[in-house]
Design a protein around this motif. Structure first.
Motif, PDB file in Angstrom:
ATOM      1  N   HIS A   1      48.809  -0.975  -0.134  1.00 23.54           N
ATOM      2  CA  HIS A   1      47.833   0.109  -0.130  1.00 23.54           C
ATOM      3  C   HIS A   1      46.419  -0.441  -0.250  1.00 23.54           C
ATOM      4  N   ASN A   2      45.481   0.237   0.406  1.00 25.37           N
ATOM      5  CA  ASN A   2      44.083  -0.168   0.301  1.00 25.37           C
ATOM      6  C   ASN A   2      43.425   0.335  -0.984  1.00 25.37           C
ATOM      7  N   SER A   3      43.807   1.534  -1.417  1.00 24.63           N
ATOM      8  CA  SER A   3      43.085   2.180  -2.510  1.00 24.63           C
ATOM      9  C   SER A   3      43.875   2.116  -3.804  1.00 24.63           C
ATOM     10  N   MET A   4      43.137   1.939  -4.900  1.00 25.41           N
ATOM     11  CA  MET A   4      43.752   1.908  -6.232  1.00 25.41           C
ATOM     12  C   MET A   4      42.889   2.687  -7.205  1.00 25.41           C
ATOM     13  N   TYR A   5      43.527   3.211  -8.256  1.00 26.18           N
ATOM     14  CA  TYR A   5      42.884   4.154  -9.168  1.00 26.18           C
ATOM     15  C   TYR A   5      43.304   3.873 -10.609  1.00 26.18           C
ATOM     16  N   TRP A   6      42.423   4.194 -11.524  1.00 20.83           N
ATOM     17  CA  TRP A   6      42.762   4.223 -12.943  1.00 20.83           C
ATOM     18  C   TRP A   6      42.483   5.630 -13.486  1.00 20.83           C
ATOM     19  N   TYR A   7      43.495   6.178 -14.169  1.00 14.97           N
ATOM     20  CA  TYR A   7      43.386   7.476 -14.818  1.00 14.97           C
ATOM     21  C   TYR A   7      43.696   7.326 -16.297  1.00 14.97           C
ATOM     22  N   ARG A   8      43.207   8.293 -17.070  1.00 16.66           N
ATOM     23  CA  ARG A   8      43.687   8.435 -18.432  1.00 16.66           C
ATOM     24  C   ARG A   8      44.238   9.849 -18.596  1.00 16.66           C
ATOM     25  N   GLN A   9      45.256   9.981 -19.455  1.00 12.22           N
ATOM     26  CA  GLN A   9      45.872  11.284 -19.687  1.00 12.22           C
ATOM     27  C   GLN A   9      45.895  11.562 -21.173  1.00 12.22           C
ATOM     28  N   ASP A  10      45.261  12.665 -21.544  1.00 13.49           N
ATOM     29  CA  ASP A  10      45.195  13.096 -22.930  1.00 13.49           C
ATOM     30  C   ASP A  10      45.837  14.464 -23.052  1.00 13.49           C
ATOM     31  N   PRO A  11      46.436  14.771 -24.196  1.00 12.54           N
ATOM     32  CA  PRO A  11      47.093  16.079 -24.370  1.00 12.54           C
ATOM     33  C   PRO A  11      46.124  17.223 -24.076  1.00 12.54           C
ATOM     34  N   GLY A  12      46.586  18.171 -23.260  1.00 14.65           N
ATOM     35  CA  GLY A  12      45.777  19.346 -22.957  1.00 14.65           C
ATOM     36  C   GLY A  12      44.649  19.108 -21.978  1.00 14.65           C
ATOM     37  N   MET A  13      44.499  17.870 -21.487  1.00 10.55           N
ATOM     38  CA  MET A  13      43.350  17.565 -20.616  1.00 10.55           C
ATOM     39  C   MET A  13      43.766  17.242 -19.186  1.00 10.55           C
ATOM     40  N   GLY A  14      45.007  16.943 -18.963  1.00  8.75           N
ATOM     41  CA  GLY A  14      45.392  16.506 -17.629  1.00  8.75           C
ATOM     42  C   GLY A  14      44.936  15.076 -17.378  1.00  8.75           C
ATOM     43  N   LEU A  15      45.226  14.574 -16.228  1.00 11.28           N
ATOM     44  CA  LEU A  15      44.780  13.232 -15.866  1.00 11.28           C
ATOM     45  C   LEU A  15      43.331  13.286 -15.427  1.00 11.28           C
ATOM     46  N   ARG A  16      42.548  12.298 -15.862  1.00 11.55           N
ATOM     47  CA  ARG A  16      41.152  12.222 -15.454  1.00 11.55           C
ATOM     48  C   ARG A  16      40.897  10.843 -14.864  1.00 11.55           C
ATOM     49  N   LEU A  17      40.186  10.829 -13.741  1.00 11.34           N
ATOM     50  CA  LEU A  17      39.937   9.595 -13.023  1.00 11.34           C
ATOM     51  C   LEU A  17      38.840   8.805 -13.716  1.00 11.34           C
ATOM     52  N   ILE A  18      39.121   7.527 -13.998  1.00  8.24           N
ATOM     53  CA  ILE A  18      38.140   6.668 -14.668  1.00  8.24           C
ATOM     54  C   ILE A  18      37.330   5.915 -13.610  1.00  8.24           C
ATOM     55  N   TYR A  19      38.017   5.153 -12.778  1.00  9.17           N
ATOM     56  CA  TYR A  19      37.417   4.401 -11.686  1.00  9.17           C
ATOM     57  C   TYR A  19      38.417   4.371 -10.544  1.00  9.17           C
ATOM     58  N   TYR A  20      37.892   4.153  -9.346  1.00  7.93           N
ATOM     59  CA  TYR A  20      38.774   3.909  -8.228  1.00  7.93           C
ATOM     60  C   TYR A  20      38.171   2.823  -7.341  1.00  7.93           C
ATOM     61  N   SER A  21      39.047   2.271  -6.504  1.00  5.56           N
ATOM     62  CA  SER A  21      38.635   1.247  -5.556  1.00  5.56           C
ATOM     63  C   SER A  21      39.194   1.657  -4.200  1.00  5.56           C
ATOM     64  N   ALA A  22      38.299   2.068  -3.312  1.00  2.93           N
ATOM     65  CA  ALA A  22      38.742   2.546  -2.005  1.00  2.93           C
ATOM     66  C   ALA A  22      39.368   1.421  -1.196  1.00  2.93           C
ATOM     67  N   SER A  23      38.838   0.233  -1.357  1.00  6.71           N
ATOM     68  CA  SER A  23      39.376  -0.928  -0.647  1.00  6.71           C
ATOM     69  C   SER A  23      38.966  -2.172  -1.409  1.00  6.71           C
ATOM     70  N   GLU A  24      39.554  -3.282  -1.032  1.00  3.06           N
ATOM     71  CA  GLU A  24      39.254  -4.550  -1.694  1.00  3.06           C
ATOM     72  C   GLU A  24      37.744  -4.805  -1.621  1.00  3.06           C
ATOM     73  N   GLY A  25      37.157  -5.135  -2.758  1.00  2.00           N
ATOM     74  CA  GLY A  25      35.731  -5.432  -2.778  1.00  2.00           C
ATOM     75  C   GLY A  25      34.844  -4.268  -3.151  1.00  2.00           C
ATOM     76  N   THR A  26      35.410  -3.080  -3.286  1.00  2.00           N
ATOM     77  CA  THR A  26      34.600  -1.914  -3.665  1.00  2.00           C
ATOM     78  C   THR A  26      35.200  -1.229  -4.882  1.00  2.00           C
ATOM     79  N   THR A  27      34.313  -0.732  -5.749  1.00  2.00           N
ATOM     80  CA  THR A  27      34.766   0.091  -6.866  1.00  2.00           C
ATOM     81  C   THR A  27      33.758   1.211  -7.066  1.00  2.00           C
ATOM     82  N   ASP A  28      34.244   2.353  -7.536  1.00  6.17           N
ATOM     83  CA  ASP A  28      33.372   3.502  -7.773  1.00  6.17           C
ATOM     84  C   ASP A  28      33.777   4.220  -9.037  1.00  6.17           C
ATOM     85  N   LYS A  29      32.787   4.852  -9.658  1.00  6.72           N
ATOM     86  CA  LYS A  29      33.058   5.604 -10.888  1.00  6.72           C
ATOM     87  C   LYS A  29      33.766   6.911 -10.557  1.00  6.72           C
TER      88      LYS A  29
END
Lengths: 108, 113
Positions: free
Chosen positions: B29-57
């Motif tokens: 896969h080209n894209s990768m993501y980091w999420y955190r999951q807290d009770p009552g909050m659902g998953l929230r996206l921390i950072y993602y990387s659309a492709s190798e060499g790029t990262t976004d908040k």
């Protein structure tokens, strides 16, 4: 206010029952919509995508109403194995916003 | 195929300690993501990387840094852990533009004391 809102439940239903979950989203520019299933202490897994025309996968039917900004999931003939938390997701430009989930328990 | 793997599975930190959560995928896969999951909050996206060499908040990036080491690996670093970062962290990957192909790792349960 959360971007994606769901009734947390729990929904407790007998085997064989039909159960429906609704979800609302606030970003009208959202492009894609999904239902995920998450078992206790496990990772979420994609259950199905949701399309405006409505779509069905076996006992599961998903519907999207863009005008009212809500998504629904209908489960027919519930099985014990359907017990899980169901997460509603709205996606805008690959930024996926998850609801907090609706817990379903199917009892014998 | 292992899919998406994460290490460690569990971690306890003291406030102020640092650590790196590791994630790897073998689905090309080209894209990768980091999420955190807290009770009552659902998953929230921390950072993602659309492709190798790029990262976004994502939605909740404060207190975290990421590195896309190569196409397979995407790490999340907590420089100075705080109790508010106690959560379950999930890594995910997908084909770019195809969020319907998103697969999650098994998660890391982090407690910050």
């Amino acid at each position: 206010r959360k971007e994606v809102e769901q009734d947390p439940g729990p929904f407790n239903v007998p085997e064989g029952a039909t159960v429906a979950f609704n979800c609302t989203y606030s970003n009208s520019a959202s492009q894609s919509f999904f239902w995920y299933r998450q078992d206790c202490r496990k990772e979420p897994k994609l259950l199905m995508s949701v399309y405006s025309s409505g779509n069905e996968d076996g006992r599961f039917t998903a519907q999207l109403n863009r005008a009212s900004q809500y998504i629904s999931l209908l489960i027919r003939d519930s099985k014990l194995s359907d017990s899980a938390t169901y997460l509603c997701v709205a996606d805008y430009n690959n930024d996926m916003r998850f609801g907090a989930g609706t817990r379903l328990t199917v009892k014998p | 195929n292992a899919g998406v793997t994460q290490t460690p599975k569990f971690q306890v930190l003291k406030t102020g300690q640092s650590m790196t959560l590791q994630c790897a995928q073998d689905m090309n896969h080209n894209s990768m993501y980091w999420y955190r999951q807290d009770p009552g909050m659902g998953l929230r996206l921390i950072y993602y990387s659309a492709s190798e060499g790029t990262t976004d908040k994502g939605e909740v990036p404060n207190g975290y840094n990421v590195s896309r080491l190569n196409k397979r690996e995407f790490s999340l670093r907590l420089e100075s852990a705080a109790p508010s970062q106690t959560s379950v962290y999930f890594c995910a990957s997908s084909e770019w533009g195809r969020t319907d192909t998103q697969y999650f790792g098994p998660g890391t349960r982090l407690t910050v004391l």
